[in-house]
Design a protein around this motif. Structure first.
Motif, mmCIF file in Angstrom:
data_model
loop_
_atom_site.group_PDB
_atom_site.id
_atom_site.type_symbol
_atom_site.label_atom_id
_atom_site.label_comp_id
_atom_site.label_asym_id
_atom_site.label_seq_id
_atom_site.Cartn_x
_atom_site.Cartn_y
_atom_site.Cartn_z
ATOM 1 N N UNK A 117 0.811 -1.217 0.000
ATOM 2 C CA UNK A 117 0.000 0.000 0.000
ATOM 3 C C UNK A 117 0.842 1.263 0.000
ATOM 4 N N UNK A 118 1.919 1.270 0.768
ATOM 5 C CA UNK A 118 2.800 2.435 0.790
ATOM 6 C C UNK A 118 3.522 2.593 -0.543
ATOM 7 N N UNK A 119 3.926 1.485 -1.152
ATOM 8 C CA UNK A 119 4.565 1.567 -2.463
ATOM 9 C C UNK A 119 3.623 2.096 -3.523
ATOM 10 N N UNK A 120 2.356 1.691 -3.450
ATOM 11 C CA UNK A 120 1.361 2.199 -4.406
ATOM 12 C C UNK A 120 1.057 3.665 -4.133
ATOM 13 N N UNK A 121 1.073 4.049 -2.875
ATOM 14 C CA UNK A 121 0.771 5.440 -2.515
ATOM 15 C C UNK A 121 1.820 6.393 -3.053
ATOM 16 N N UNK A 122 3.099 6.010 -2.942
ATOM 17 C CA UNK A 122 4.179 6.884 -3.385
ATOM 18 C C UNK A 122 4.767 6.464 -4.731
ATOM 19 N N UNK A 123 4.057 5.581 -5.438
ATOM 20 C CA UNK A 123 4.454 5.148 -6.790
ATOM 21 C C UNK A 123 5.906 4.656 -6.812
ATOM 22 N N UNK A 124 6.192 3.728 -5.895
ATOM 23 C CA UNK A 124 7.536 3.184 -5.764
ATOM 24 C C UNK A 124 7.445 1.664 -5.725
ATOM 25 N N UNK A 125 8.370 1.002 -6.383
ATOM 26 C CA UNK A 125 8.338 -0.462 -6.465
ATOM 27 C C UNK A 125 8.981 -1.138 -5.258
ATOM 28 N N UNK A 126 9.566 -0.378 -4.345
ATOM 29 C CA UNK A 126 10.218 -1.007 -3.202
ATOM 30 C C UNK A 126 9.212 -1.687 -2.273
ATOM 31 N N UNK A 127 7.968 -1.252 -2.290
ATOM 32 C CA UNK A 127 6.942 -1.922 -1.494
ATOM 33 C C UNK A 127 6.720 -3.344 -1.958
ATOM 34 N N UNK A 128 6.759 -3.556 -3.271
ATOM 35 C CA UNK A 128 6.589 -4.901 -3.801
ATOM 36 C C UNK A 128 7.812 -5.766 -3.523
ATOM 37 N N UNK A 129 8.991 -5.161 -3.548
ATOM 38 C CA UNK A 129 10.213 -5.898 -3.205
ATOM 39 C C UNK A 129 10.159 -6.344 -1.744
ATOM 40 N N UNK A 130 9.719 -5.447 -0.871
ATOM 41 C CA UNK A 130 9.591 -5.812 0.539
ATOM 42 C C UNK A 130 8.517 -6.875 0.739
ATOM 43 N N UNK A 131 7.467 -6.847 -0.088
ATOM 44 C CA UNK A 131 6.442 -7.877 -0.022
ATOM 45 C C UNK A 131 7.040 -9.250 -0.312
ATOM 46 N N UNK A 132 7.895 -9.340 -1.321
ATOM 47 C CA UNK A 132 8.544 -10.613 -1.653
ATOM 48 C C UNK A 132 9.452 -11.057 -0.509
ATOM 49 N N UNK A 133 10.151 -10.123 0.107
ATOM 50 C CA UNK A 133 11.017 -10.480 1.239
ATOM 51 C C UNK A 133 10.201 -10.945 2.443
ATOM 52 N N UNK A 134 9.063 -10.310 2.690
ATOM 53 C CA UNK A 134 8.198 -10.731 3.796
ATOM 54 C C UNK A 134 7.628 -12.117 3.521
ATOM 55 N N UNK A 135 7.259 -12.405 2.268
ATOM 56 C CA UNK A 135 6.774 -13.746 1.929
ATOM 57 C C UNK A 135 7.857 -14.797 2.127
#
Length: 103
Positions: free
Chosen positions: A50-68
């Motif tokens: 959600x934060x990555x989508x809010x600030x239009x940054x792909x690092x949120x998705x990278x962190x999602x993969x790391x959390x998974x």
């Protein structure tokens, strides 16, 4: 315009984290505790997305993969502990008997 606002994402993540926390605190079965921990980790991952989508940054998705990946490792270690308890003759998955692992 995004489908969900950042506030809605935080509200959903808070609800998921609260359900997971209640599951860890209330249930004594180790399998349910592992599932509740996974729900809590998924809530944290949802905040990253959600934060990555809010600030239009792909690092949120990278962190999602790391959390998974962290959730997969946590599940593997937890299941290994449960199997070790079963191998030592523990008939129950009650978390209170986990301190008797070395005996």
């Amino acid at each position: 315009m995004p489908a969900f606002s950042f506030g809605d994402t935080l509200l959903l993540a808070t609800a998921l984290f609260s359900v997971g926390l209640a599951g860890v605190l209330v249930r004594r079965n180790m399998m349910f505790m592992l599932m509740s921990l996974d729900i809590m980790l998924n809530a944290a991952a949802l905040v990253f997305v959600g934060a990555g989508a809010r600030w239009h940054d792909a690092t949120g998705q990278v962190m999602f993969v790391l959390v998974l990946a962290l959730a997969a490792v946590e599940t593997a270690v937890g299941l290994a502990i449960i199997l070790c308890l079963h191998a030592h003759g523990r008939p129950t998955l009650d978390a209170d008997t986990g301190n008797l692992l070395g005996r």
